[in-house]
Design a protein around this motif. Structure first.
Motif, PDB file in Angstrom:
ATOM      1  N   ALA A  63      -1.188  -7.768  -5.690  1.00  0.00           N
ATOM      2  CA  ALA A  63      -0.229  -7.527  -4.605  1.00  0.00           C
ATOM      3  C   ALA A  63       0.130  -8.796  -3.833  1.00  0.00           C
ATOM      4  O   ALA A  63       0.959  -8.757  -2.926  1.00  0.00           O
ATOM      5  CB  ALA A  63      -0.789  -6.483  -3.647  1.00  0.00           C
ATOM      6  N   GLY A  66       4.179 -10.288  -3.965  1.00  0.00           N
ATOM      7  CA  GLY A  66       5.135  -9.520  -3.166  1.00  0.00           C
ATOM      8  C   GLY A  66       4.863  -9.636  -1.682  1.00  0.00           C
ATOM      9  O   GLY A  66       5.795  -9.681  -0.870  1.00  0.00           O
ATOM     10  N   THR A  67       3.598  -9.700  -1.323  1.00  0.00           N
ATOM     11  CA  THR A  67       3.232  -9.832   0.085  1.00  0.00           C
ATOM     12  C   THR A  67       3.660 -11.193   0.625  1.00  0.00           C
ATOM     13  O   THR A  67       4.190 -11.290   1.742  1.00  0.00           O
ATOM     14  CB  THR A  67       1.718  -9.615   0.270  1.00  0.00           C
ATOM     15  OG1 THR A  67       1.375  -8.328  -0.254  1.00  0.00           O
ATOM     16  CG2 THR A  67       1.317  -9.701   1.730  1.00  0.00           C
ATOM     17  N   LEU A 102      -5.507  -6.056   0.806  1.00  0.00           N
ATOM     18  CA  LEU A 102      -4.953  -6.433  -0.503  1.00  0.00           C
ATOM     19  C   LEU A 102      -6.049  -6.445  -1.570  1.00  0.00           C
ATOM     20  O   LEU A 102      -5.813  -6.027  -2.714  1.00  0.00           O
ATOM     21  CB  LEU A 102      -4.271  -7.798  -0.433  1.00  0.00           C
ATOM     22  CG  LEU A 102      -3.006  -7.879   0.410  1.00  0.00           C
ATOM     23  CD1 LEU A 102      -2.442  -9.301   0.385  1.00  0.00           C
ATOM     24  CD2 LEU A 102      -1.969  -6.874  -0.049  1.00  0.00           C
ATOM     25  N   GLY A 105      -6.540  -3.162  -2.919  1.00  0.00           N
ATOM     26  CA  GLY A 105      -5.386  -2.584  -3.588  1.00  0.00           C
ATOM     27  C   GLY A 105      -4.494  -1.750  -2.680  1.00  0.00           C
ATOM     28  O   GLY A 105      -3.697  -0.945  -3.152  1.00  0.00           O
ATOM     29  N   ARG A 106      -4.600  -1.957  -1.387  1.00  0.00           N
ATOM     30  CA  ARG A 106      -3.833  -1.168  -0.414  1.00  0.00           C
ATOM     31  C   ARG A 106      -2.701  -2.016   0.150  1.00  0.00           C
ATOM     32  O   ARG A 106      -2.690  -2.399   1.315  1.00  0.00           O
ATOM     33  CB  ARG A 106      -4.765  -0.651   0.666  1.00  0.00           C
ATOM     34  CG  ARG A 106      -5.839   0.266   0.055  1.00  0.00           C
ATOM     35  CD  ARG A 106      -6.769   0.836   1.047  1.00  0.00           C
ATOM     36  NE  ARG A 106      -6.064   1.785   1.915  1.00  0.00           N
ATOM     37  CZ  ARG A 106      -6.672   2.465   2.872  1.00  0.00           C
ATOM     38  NH1 ARG A 106      -7.968   2.316   3.069  1.00  0.00           N
ATOM     39  NH2 ARG A 106      -5.989   3.292   3.634  1.00  0.00           N
ATOM     40  N   LYS A 107      -1.714  -2.297  -0.692  1.00  0.00           N
ATOM     41  CA  LYS A 107      -0.644  -3.214  -0.315  1.00  0.00           C
ATOM     42  C   LYS A 107       0.423  -2.590   0.573  1.00  0.00           C
ATOM     43  O   LYS A 107       1.065  -3.289   1.353  1.00  0.00           O
ATOM     44  CB  LYS A 107       0.015  -3.799  -1.560  1.00  0.00           C
ATOM     45  CG  LYS A 107       0.774  -2.789  -2.395  1.00  0.00           C
ATOM     46  CD  LYS A 107       1.362  -3.415  -3.624  1.00  0.00           C
ATOM     47  CE  LYS A 107       2.091  -2.349  -4.428  1.00  0.00           C
ATOM     48  NZ  LYS A 107       2.511  -2.840  -5.702  1.00  0.00           N
ATOM     49  N   ARG A 111       2.230  -4.654   3.582  1.00  0.00           N
ATOM     50  CA  ARG A 111       3.628  -5.065   3.505  1.00  0.00           C
ATOM     51  C   ARG A 111       4.469  -4.436   4.614  1.00  0.00           C
ATOM     52  O   ARG A 111       5.396  -5.063   5.121  1.00  0.00           O
ATOM     53  CB  ARG A 111       4.197  -4.731   2.131  1.00  0.00           C
ATOM     54  CG  ARG A 111       3.600  -5.649   1.076  1.00  0.00           C
ATOM     55  CD  ARG A 111       4.251  -5.476  -0.242  1.00  0.00           C
ATOM     56  NE  ARG A 111       3.566  -6.280  -1.241  1.00  0.00           N
ATOM     57  CZ  ARG A 111       3.765  -6.160  -2.531  1.00  0.00           C
ATOM     58  NH1 ARG A 111       4.635  -5.267  -2.991  1.00  0.00           N
ATOM     59  NH2 ARG A 111       3.109  -6.921  -3.380  1.00  0.00           N
TER      60      ARG A 111
END
Length: 119
Positions: A63, A66-67, A102, A105-107, A111
């Motif tokens: 992630a 994209g972040t 991140l 896995g908790r994007k 974001r």
């Protein structure tokens, strides 16, 4: 030692991150220059380095790219983005900082909050 250096803690030099990712050094430098990867000058030699937390199992956090784009869209400098990613935040659903989210896995939440920085 600057505050970002202390806040992040563990850093990897360009050669170290290149080796960890199995990439040529020039590719890592290009990623930094193109803003795809956040880095800072740290240590007594002010070497360009990347937070070690960005790497897991020989790969960049999925992630992360994209972040970083969202943080750049919010017009944060690399130093500001690093500070934001690594600053503990009690309002997050897990204990830690946005980088902790991140890593888990908790994007989406990260974001969402990063996009709010532009307002």
């Amino acid at each position: 030692m600057n505050d970002v250096e202390t806040l992040v803690g563990a850093w990897l030099s360009v050669p170290e991150i290149a080796d960890a990712l199995g990439l040529p050094h020039r590719t890592v430098r290009r990623m930094i220059d193109d803003g795809e990867l956040l880095a800072a000058r740290v240590g007594p030699n002010e070497a360009i380095s990347v937070p070690a937390a960005f790497v897991r199992d020989g790969e960049l956090l999925p992630a992360l790219g994209g972040t970083i784009t969202v943080l750049r869209d919010a017009h944060l400098t690399s130093e500001e983005a690093l500070r934001w990613l690594f600053t503990p935040d009690d309002t997050l659903p897990v204990v830690g900082s946005p980088i902790t989210m991140l890593q888990l896995g908790r994007k989406a939440e990260v974001r969402k909050r990063a996009s709010e920085l532009a307002w």
